[in-house]
Design an enzyme around this catalytic site. Structure first.
Site, short mmCIF file in Angstrom:
data_model
loop_
_atom_site.label_atom_id
_atom_site.label_comp_id
_atom_site.label_asym_id
_atom_site.label_seq_id
_atom_site.Cartn_x
_atom_site.Cartn_y
_atom_site.Cartn_z
N GLU A 32 -6.00 2.47 8.16
CA GLU A 32 -5.12 2.48 9.32
C GLU A 32 -4.97 3.95 9.75
O GLU A 32 -4.61 4.79 8.91
CB GLU A 32 -3.75 1.89 8.97
N ARG A 259 -5.61 0.00 -7.31
CA ARG A 259 -5.51 1.28 -6.60
C ARG A 259 -5.78 2.42 -7.57
O ARG A 259 -5.54 2.29 -8.76
CB ARG A 259 -4.09 1.50 -6.08
N LYS A 269 0.59 7.58 2.10
CA LYS A 269 0.67 8.32 3.36
C LYS A 269 2.12 8.56 3.75
O LYS A 269 2.45 9.62 4.28
CB LYS A 269 -0.07 7.53 4.45
P1 ATP Z 1 -1.08 4.33 1.91
O1 ATP Z 1 -0.13 3.63 0.98
O2 ATP Z 1 -1.45 5.67 1.45
O3 ATP Z 1 -0.62 4.29 3.33
P2 ATP Z 1 -2.77 2.21 2.64
O4 ATP Z 1 -3.32 1.21 1.69
O5 ATP Z 1 -1.69 1.78 3.53
O6 ATP Z 1 -2.40 3.50 1.82
P3 ATP Z 1 -4.96 2.17 4.44
O7 ATP Z 1 -5.25 3.11 5.54
O8 ATP Z 1 -4.56 0.81 4.79
O9 ATP Z 1 -3.88 2.87 3.51
O10 ATP Z 1 -6.16 2.15 3.41
C1 ATP Z 1 -7.51 1.92 3.75
C2 ATP Z 1 -8.19 1.31 2.58
O11 ATP Z 1 -8.07 2.18 1.45
C3 ATP Z 1 -7.56 0.00 2.20
O12 ATP Z 1 -8.58 -0.94 1.92
C4 ATP Z 1 -6.76 0.32 0.98
O13 ATP Z 1 -6.68 -0.80 0.13
C5 ATP Z 1 -7.55 1.47 0.36
N1 ATP Z 1 -6.67 2.34 -0.42
C6 ATP Z 1 -5.55 2.95 -0.01
N2 ATP Z 1 -4.98 3.63 -1.01
C7 ATP Z 1 -5.78 3.47 -2.09
C8 ATP Z 1 -5.73 3.90 -3.44
N3 ATP Z 1 -4.74 4.67 -3.89
N4 ATP Z 1 -6.73 3.53 -4.28
C9 ATP Z 1 -7.73 2.76 -3.83
N5 ATP Z 1 -7.83 2.30 -2.58
C10 ATP Z 1 -6.87 2.64 -1.71
MG MG Z 2 -0.76 1.26 5.05
#
Ligand code: ATP
Ligand code: MG
Length: 549
Positions: A32, A259, A269
């Site tokens: 995102e 994760r 984020k």
């Molecule tokens: P954040 O909590 O940092 O906002 P998010 O999961 O909301 O992370 P996204 O932009 O939706 O962030 O993530 C893009 C992809 O990266 C998704 O498929 C998510 O599952 C993966 N991802 C995000 N954080 C991690 C992590 N710590 N380890 C592995 N994969 C991750």
């Molecule tokens: Mg997110």
């Protein structure tokens, strides 16, 4: 060797390809664009792009951009740049928001089939009824009424948050996620990519399976917190396959993995935004942060990040990985490529009373075990700087450095012994010393037996450098310890030293990574360093360098 370590996902992929379930492997990395990528994302990037490379498939970079309020073009551009920096080339760069019309048509289809309804409850009322497993009073609206209301929602006739579209599944389903999940909400806000066309936006659970299905994704890989959402993913696909231009088969399947989490830092984020916007760091690329651009600026190579993902593996076990392991991988990556040079972080001036003029020593860049050739001219002269911490007037037992009555070897140069200490207001200002003639170059058999080897630079030739030394961003392994992560910030995560480095570095490409002997791995800060005003980041200390406080 593959990019993705053997794991349950590679087993699934191999089986599906063997059985011909898909003609081609297609994965996607779906960030995102509401912030910058961090090292946690690297696991997902390496997994998705790595599978495509390892198994002859393709991988899309797709912005999962369904929240107009938090997303920005700036983030989307930075994400793509970071993915490419990590070494991956997306087969396509796509936007979920480009599918809004198809998603809307699909929603109309669900309504027509009696599988979705418009709900007028407030958010609180809805979550209360969901918790009790009770249906909404609007659940049995007629199809025509639902269609009309949903179309009016689209036309922007209702205020933000006043109505939603929900799937009609089961208000009392044991999987909470299936209790008539919300598919669309009203948001009067322009979208950075779709513009002003929409006032309704699909939710992740509805949008994500459709995005995958539209693109022809085979394996949809996400993190474990979406495990319970898989049921909605399947519901959306099973109810819409073969309709609104979607294929009947093959359909994508969702698989979850753990994760990546690291000690002493935050990988979210939301929390990173707090650190940046609160001014606790200098920006998204502040080398103390775990963002990809911060690691890049600090000097970590993409090779190291890919290797870190490989070494920590893909599994369903959620374990926080020690920062020490990351540092170990970074050192292993730099060790064979970083020439050894001399620099001094906290200079203490030494005048050699029995040495005049200067000489240029041919000093090898590499220790023998690296097996590489190459050397540089290293100037030696009457005045040198040594590390302040390499001298003690009153050394503890076992002291291996310079002290009264205790000789040391200057790396690549002579053995030196102390003559006098010049103090000012209780502080050592200057040392007077003499070299032992005939001891140039390492020769352990010369009978002189220095206690240790220390680093130094020639005062007249050395280049001034601002050294930036980084430490853990948080003092505690778990930044949340005690409830407020901001309270656990390490005030000494950045220390600045005004030191010197040997002049040979001026001839090197500015992105050269060095091992400063006994001090760690360094490179020039790509933002602040200039030829006349060097700024160097410590990428990572040497193994013994880390002292818990
Ligand atoms: P954040 O909590 O940092 O906002 P998010 O999961 O909301 O992370 P996204 O932009 O939706 O962030 O993530 C893009 C992809 O990266 C998704 O498929 C998510 O599952 C993966 N991802 C995000 N954080 C991690 C992590 N710590 N380890 C592995 N994969 C991750
Ligand atoms: Mg997110």
């Amino acid at each position: 060797m593959g990019l993705v370590p053997p794991c349950f996902i590679t087993e699934i992929v191999e089986k599906d390809l063997r059985e011909g379930k898909y003609q081609k492997l297609l994965t996607r990395f779906p960030p995102e664009p509401n912030g910058y990528l961090h090292i946690g994302h690297a696991r997902s990037i390496v997994l998705n792009f790595g599978l495509a490379l390892d198994y002859g498939g393709e991988c899309n970079l797709r912005y999962d951009d369904t929240n107009p309020e938090t997303e920005k073009e700036e983030y989307a551009r930075a994400i793509e740049e970071d993915v490419r920096w990590l070494g991956f080339t997306p087969d396509r760069v796509l936007y979920a928001s480009d599918y809004f019309e198809t998603m809307y048509q699909c929603a109309l289809e669900l309504i027509r089939e009696g599988k979705a309804y418009v709900d007028d409850l407030s958010e609180e009322e809805m979550s209360e009824l969901r918790a009790q497993g009770k249906p909404s009073p609007y659940r049995n609206r007629r199809v025509e009424e639902n269609l009309e209301l949903f179309e009016r929602m689209r036309r922007g006739e209702f205020p933000t948050g006043s109505r939603v579209l929900r799937a009609k599944i089961d208000p009392a389903h044991p999987n909470f996620k299936l209790r008539d999940p919300v598919l669309y909400r009203i948001v009067h806000a322009p979208h950075y990519h779709a513009g002003n066309r929409w006032t309704i936006y699909p939710l992740y659970d509805y949008a994500h399976p459709l995005e995958d299905f539209i693109e022809g994704v085979s394996h949809s890989l996400c993190t474990l917190e979406f495990e319970n959402n898989r049921a909605i993913y399947d519901w959306v696909i099973e109810n819409l396959k073969g309709k609104c231009g979607l294929p009947l088969s093959p359909r994508p399947h969702q698989y979850e993995f753990a994760r990546l989490d690291l000690t002493h830092t935050v990988l979210s984020k939301r929390k990173l935004i707090k650190l940046v916007e609160g001014g606790f760091v200098s920006g998204w690329d502040d080398p103390r942060l775990p963002t990809l651009r911060a690691l890049r600026r600090r000097g970590v190579r993409p090779e190291a990040i890919r290797e870190f993902v490989r070494r920590t593996g893909i599994s369903r076990n959620e374990a926080r990985i020690e920062m020490e392991l990351f540092e170990e991988v970074v050192r292993d990556d730099l060790n064979p490529i970083a020439p050894r040079v001399l620099g001094v972080l906290e200079p203490l001036r030494v005048v050699l009373t029995n040495y005049q003029g200067e000489e240029w020593i041919d000093a090898p860049y590499w220790p023998r075990d690296i097996g590489r050739e190459g050397s540089r001219p290293l100037p030696f002269s009457q005045e040198i700087y040594i590390e302040r911490s390499d001298f003690s007037l009153d050394p503890p037992k076992g002291w291996k450095r310079l002290a009264p009555g205790q000789r040391v070897r200057l790396r690549h140069a002579y053995v030196m012994e102390l003559e006098d200490v010049v103090e000012e207001k209780g502080e050592v200002k200057l040392l007077k010393a003499r070299i032992l003639p005939g001891t140039l170059g390492a020769n352990p058999e010369d009978g002189i037996k220095p206690k240790g080897v220390i680093h130094w630079v020639s005062a007249r030739h050395a280049l001034p450098v601002e050294f930036r030394l980084y430490d853990r961003l948080f003092l505690t392994e778990d930044p949340e310890e005690g409830g407020d992560f901001l309270k656990n910030l390490n005030p000494r995560a950045l220390e600045v030293k005004q030191g010197f480095i040997e002049p040979s570095v001026a001839q090197d490409p500015p992105d050269t990574r060095y091992q400063l002997e006994r001090l760690g791995y360094f490179w020039q800060d790509p933002v602040d360093s200039r030829p006349g005003r060097l700024v160097m980041n410590r990428i990572v200390p040497l193994k013994e360098g880390y002292r818990p406080q």
